[in-house]
Design a protein around this motif. Sequence first.
Motif, PDB file in Angstrom:
ATOM      1  N   LEU A   1      -3.041   1.089 -11.942  1.00 43.26           N
ATOM      2  CA  LEU A   1      -3.734   0.012 -11.234  1.00 43.26           C
ATOM      3  C   LEU A   1      -5.152   0.417 -10.833  1.00 43.26           C
ATOM      4  O   LEU A   1      -5.949  -0.435 -10.413  1.00 43.26           O
ATOM      5  N   GLY A   2      -5.470   1.701 -10.957  1.00 42.22           N
ATOM      6  CA  GLY A   2      -6.820   2.147 -10.651  1.00 42.22           C
ATOM      7  C   GLY A   2      -7.865   1.551 -11.577  1.00 42.22           C
ATOM      8  O   GLY A   2      -9.069   1.596 -11.267  1.00 42.22           O
ATOM      9  N   LYS A   3      -7.434   0.990 -12.698  1.00 39.75           N
ATOM     10  CA  LYS A   3      -8.365   0.357 -13.639  1.00 39.75           C
ATOM     11  C   LYS A   3      -8.752  -1.050 -13.206  1.00 39.75           C
ATOM     12  O   LYS A   3      -9.609  -1.679 -13.824  1.00 39.75           O
ATOM     13  N   TYR A   4      -8.123  -1.539 -12.144  1.00 38.51           N
ATOM     14  CA  TYR A   4      -8.320  -2.933 -11.738  1.00 38.51           C
ATOM     15  C   TYR A   4      -8.742  -3.014 -10.277  1.00 38.51           C
ATOM     16  O   TYR A   4      -8.552  -2.078  -9.503  1.00 38.51           O
ATOM     17  N   GLU A   5      -9.293  -4.160  -9.924  1.00 36.35           N
ATOM     18  CA  GLU A   5      -9.625  -4.459  -8.539  1.00 36.35           C
ATOM     19  C   GLU A   5      -8.721  -5.596  -8.061  1.00 36.35           C
ATOM     20  O   GLU A   5      -8.487  -6.556  -8.812  1.00 36.35           O
ATOM     21  N   PRO A   6      -8.194  -5.505  -6.857  1.00 35.74           N
ATOM     22  CA  PRO A   6      -7.348  -6.597  -6.363  1.00 35.74           C
ATOM     23  C   PRO A   6      -8.161  -7.875  -6.179  1.00 35.74           C
ATOM     24  O   PRO A   6      -9.317  -7.837  -5.767  1.00 35.74           O
ATOM     25  N   ILE A   7      -7.536  -9.001  -6.497  1.00 43.26           N
ATOM     26  CA  ILE A   7      -8.195 -10.289  -6.280  1.00 43.26           C
ATOM     27  C   ILE A   7      -7.954 -10.792  -4.857  1.00 43.26           C
ATOM     28  O   ILE A   7      -8.638 -11.697  -4.395  1.00 43.26           O
ATOM     29  N   LYS A   8      -6.990 -10.168  -4.171  1.00 43.70           N
ATOM     30  CA  LYS A   8      -6.684 -10.562  -2.802  1.00 43.70           C
ATOM     31  C   LYS A   8      -6.015  -9.407  -2.083  1.00 43.70           C
ATOM     32  O   LYS A   8      -5.134  -8.747  -2.630  1.00 43.70           O
ATOM     33  N   LYS A   9      -6.461  -9.166  -0.832  1.00 38.41           N
ATOM     34  CA  LYS A   9      -5.794  -8.201   0.047  1.00 38.41           C
ATOM     35  C   LYS A   9      -5.186  -8.988   1.199  1.00 38.41           C
ATOM     36  O   LYS A   9      -5.917  -9.607   1.980  1.00 38.41           O
ATOM     37  N   ILE A  10      -3.871  -8.975   1.279  1.00 40.45           N
ATOM     38  CA  ILE A  10      -3.156  -9.769   2.275  1.00 40.45           C
ATOM     39  C   ILE A  10      -2.796  -8.883   3.456  1.00 40.45           C
ATOM     40  O   ILE A  10      -1.959  -7.990   3.348  1.00 40.45           O
ATOM     41  N   GLY A  11      -3.450  -9.131   4.567  1.00 46.19           N
ATOM     42  CA  GLY A  11      -3.141  -8.392   5.793  1.00 46.19           C
ATOM     43  C   GLY A  11      -3.304  -6.899   5.695  1.00 46.19           C
ATOM     44  O   GLY A  11      -2.662  -6.153   6.439  1.00 46.19           O
ATOM     45  N   TYR A  12      -4.105  -6.419   4.774  1.00 44.29           N
ATOM     46  CA  TYR A  12      -4.402  -4.992   4.611  1.00 44.29           C
ATOM     47  C   TYR A  12      -3.239  -4.182   4.051  1.00 44.29           C
ATOM     48  O   TYR A  12      -3.368  -2.969   3.883  1.00 44.29           O
ATOM     49  N   THR A  13      -2.088  -4.794   3.743  1.00 46.89           N
ATOM     50  CA  THR A  13      -0.941  -4.009   3.270  1.00 46.89           C
ATOM     51  C   THR A  13      -0.375  -4.496   1.943  1.00 46.89           C
ATOM     52  O   THR A  13       0.428  -3.789   1.332  1.00 46.89           O
ATOM     53  N   LEU A  14      -0.763  -5.673   1.465  1.00 50.21           N
ATOM     54  CA  LEU A  14      -0.294  -6.189   0.184  1.00 50.21           C
ATOM     55  C   LEU A  14      -1.499  -6.542  -0.674  1.00 50.21           C
ATOM     56  O   LEU A  14      -2.302  -7.404  -0.296  1.00 50.21           O
ATOM     57  N   PHE A  15      -1.628  -5.884  -1.822  1.00 49.70           N
ATOM     58  CA  PHE A  15      -2.744  -6.127  -2.726  1.00 49.70           C
ATOM     59  C   PHE A  15      -2.243  -6.927  -3.925  1.00 49.70           C
ATOM     60  O   PHE A  15      -1.199  -6.607  -4.501  1.00 49.70           O
ATOM     61  N   VAL A  16      -2.998  -7.936  -4.294  1.00 46.58           N
ATOM     62  CA  VAL A  16      -2.625  -8.795  -5.413  1.00 46.58           C
ATOM     63  C   VAL A  16      -3.644  -8.586  -6.542  1.00 46.58           C
ATOM     64  O   VAL A  16      -4.861  -8.624  -6.305  1.00 46.58           O
ATOM     65  N   TYR A  17      -3.140  -8.387  -7.749  1.00 45.71           N
ATOM     66  CA  TYR A  17      -3.974  -8.182  -8.929  1.00 45.71           C
ATOM     67  C   TYR A  17      -3.661  -9.257  -9.965  1.00 45.71           C
ATOM     68  O   TYR A  17      -2.509  -9.726 -10.053  1.00 45.71           O
ATOM     69  N   ASN A  18      -4.661  -9.625 -10.742  1.00 48.38           N
ATOM     70  CA  ASN A  18      -4.448 -10.456 -11.915  1.00 48.38           C
ATOM     71  C   ASN A  18      -4.840  -9.604 -13.109  1.00 48.38           C
ATOM     72  O   ASN A  18      -6.007  -9.500 -13.460  1.00 48.38           O
ATOM     73  N   ILE A  19      -3.857  -8.976 -13.711  1.00 46.80           N
ATOM     74  CA  ILE A  19      -4.125  -7.965 -14.738  1.00 46.80           C
ATOM     75  C   ILE A  19      -4.782  -8.568 -15.964  1.00 46.80           C
ATOM     76  O   ILE A  19      -5.642  -7.959 -16.586  1.00 46.80           O
ATOM     77  N   SER A  20      -4.428  -9.797 -16.301  1.00 47.60           N
ATOM     78  CA  SER A  20      -4.955 -10.415 -17.521  1.00 47.60           C
ATOM     79  C   SER A  20      -6.427 -10.774 -17.422  1.00 47.60           C
ATOM     80  O   SER A  20      -7.111 -10.896 -18.426  1.00 47.60           O
ATOM     81  N   LEU A  21      -6.956 -10.919 -16.181  1.00 46.14           N
ATOM     82  CA  LEU A  21      -8.323 -11.408 -16.008  1.00 46.14           C
ATOM     83  C   LEU A  21      -9.262 -10.411 -15.361  1.00 46.14           C
ATOM     84  O   LEU A  21     -10.476 -10.584 -15.428  1.00 46.14           O
ATOM     85  N   ASN A  22      -8.741  -9.375 -14.776  1.00 41.95           N
ATOM     86  CA  ASN A  22      -9.565  -8.614 -13.837  1.00 41.95           C
ATOM     87  C   ASN A  22      -9.754  -7.148 -14.226  1.00 41.95           C
ATOM     88  O   ASN A  22      -9.921  -6.307 -13.377  1.00 41.95           O
ATOM     89  N   LYS A  23      -9.689  -6.856 -15.487  1.00 39.29           N
ATOM     90  CA  LYS A  23      -9.860  -5.468 -15.919  1.00 39.29           C
ATOM     91  C   LYS A  23     -11.325  -5.084 -15.824  1.00 39.29           C
ATOM     92  O   LYS A  23     -12.211  -5.869 -16.136  1.00 39.29           O
ATOM     93  N   ILE A  24     -11.584  -3.852 -15.375  1.00 40.52           N
ATOM     94  CA  ILE A  24     -12.960  -3.378 -15.242  1.00 40.52           C
ATOM     95  C   ILE A  24     -13.175  -2.135 -16.086  1.00 40.52           C
ATOM     96  O   ILE A  24     -12.207  -1.484 -16.514  1.00 40.52           O
TER      97      ILE A  24
ATOM     98  N   THR B   1       0.820  -1.214   0.000  1.00 35.79           N
ATOM     99  CA  THR B   1       0.000   0.000   0.000  1.00 35.79           C
ATOM    100  C   THR B   1       0.853   1.263   0.000  1.00 35.79           C
ATOM    101  O   THR B   1       0.452   2.294  -0.543  1.00 35.79           O
ATOM    102  N   THR B   2       2.056   1.186   0.585  1.00 35.79           N
ATOM    103  CA  THR B   2       2.956   2.349   0.556  1.00 35.79           C
ATOM    104  C   THR B   2       3.329   2.697  -0.871  1.00 35.79           C
ATOM    105  O   THR B   2       3.322   3.867  -1.267  1.00 35.79           O
ATOM    106  N   SER B   3       3.650   1.679  -1.669  1.00 32.55           N
ATOM    107  CA  SER B   3       3.975   1.908  -3.078  1.00 32.55           C
ATOM    108  C   SER B   3       2.746   2.367  -3.845  1.00 32.55           C
ATOM    109  O   SER B   3       2.834   3.220  -4.735  1.00 32.55           O
ATOM    110  N   LEU B   4       1.593   1.798  -3.517  1.00 30.92           N
ATOM    111  CA  LEU B   4       0.368   2.130  -4.238  1.00 30.92           C
ATOM    112  C   LEU B   4       0.040   3.616  -4.103  1.00 30.92           C
ATOM    113  O   LEU B   4      -0.437   4.238  -5.046  1.00 30.92           O
ATOM    114  N   THR B   5       0.310   4.196  -2.948  1.00 35.51           N
ATOM    115  CA  THR B   5       0.061   5.630  -2.763  1.00 35.51           C
ATOM    116  C   THR B   5       1.155   6.493  -3.372  1.00 35.51           C
ATOM    117  O   THR B   5       0.963   7.691  -3.568  1.00 35.51           O
ATOM    118  N   GLY B   6       2.323   5.883  -3.659  1.00 35.56           N
ATOM    119  CA  GLY B   6       3.430   6.630  -4.242  1.00 35.56           C
ATOM    120  C   GLY B   6       4.130   7.556  -3.274  1.00 35.56           C
ATOM    121  O   GLY B   6       4.893   8.433  -3.687  1.00 35.56           O
TER     122      GLY B   6
END
Length: 284
Positions: free
Chosen positions: A261-284, A244-249
Amino acid sequence: PTYFAYTGSVLFFSLEGEVGFLFGNYSEPGQKWWYYYFVVFLIKTPLPLLILLAISIFYFRRIKHKDILNELFLIVPTIIFFGAFVLNQISFDIRHISTIYPFIFVFVSKTVRLFNSKKLFFPLLFFVLIAWYLLNSILIFPHYTAFFNEFIGFQNSYKYLVTGVDRGQDLIGLKNFMDDNNIRSINLSYHGSVDPKYYGINYDFMPTLCYTPFGPYYKQYTPRCGKEFVEDCRERKGYVAISTTSLTGRLLNNRGCYSWLGKYEPIKKIGYTLFVYNISLNKI
């Protein structure tokens, strides 16, 4: 000894510059909003404790110790420690005012004297607040660093305050997630000090703060150590994990580095500080 060593460490870091982040806004090193630590205290302190503190102040004359010096021993250090960091120019995290909490815990403990009241209200209120406090601990377990009270909540807290919340504590959780989902490699921007390869994580490095020891452009910590390079902020495909620190820049030269990454939704939030995305499948 631990308490005094800790106090010395936060005083040391208060002399260093740091980029602040609060409610989506940034402050440069050496600059700070005057209300910064008031807000940090209000959103990081459990609400039951804030309520007990308010009760202790309101009923102070009724429940205070007969020796006023005992009260001053609790009140004066709290004011000194909190005031010192309110007045400095560092927008850091809850650690810088955590030295006041031992005094606050003792100060609010006097509320048990209200049990002598003939009214049942105070014992019931005290029971509710303690149960509420316990429930908060259970709900956030074991991710206590990421705790925020009900003013903010846990899920999107990084949008309000990220400093001191993301300490790299969820790296093992990322490894477990990759193993459970048979993910062999991942694009990773990790805010921490240990190389993820130590835990068997195969990754492609994505920009993070310049004093990340395992980063390709590592440089010993200075407030502006990252001004000598340009981050590779191109979009990535496949699985992406980002702190999340990197995500805020907050600690990047290009603070919009991960705006894509604002175009996507994370498929998993790990412990509230690591977000995982699957870019190939999860575009909105």
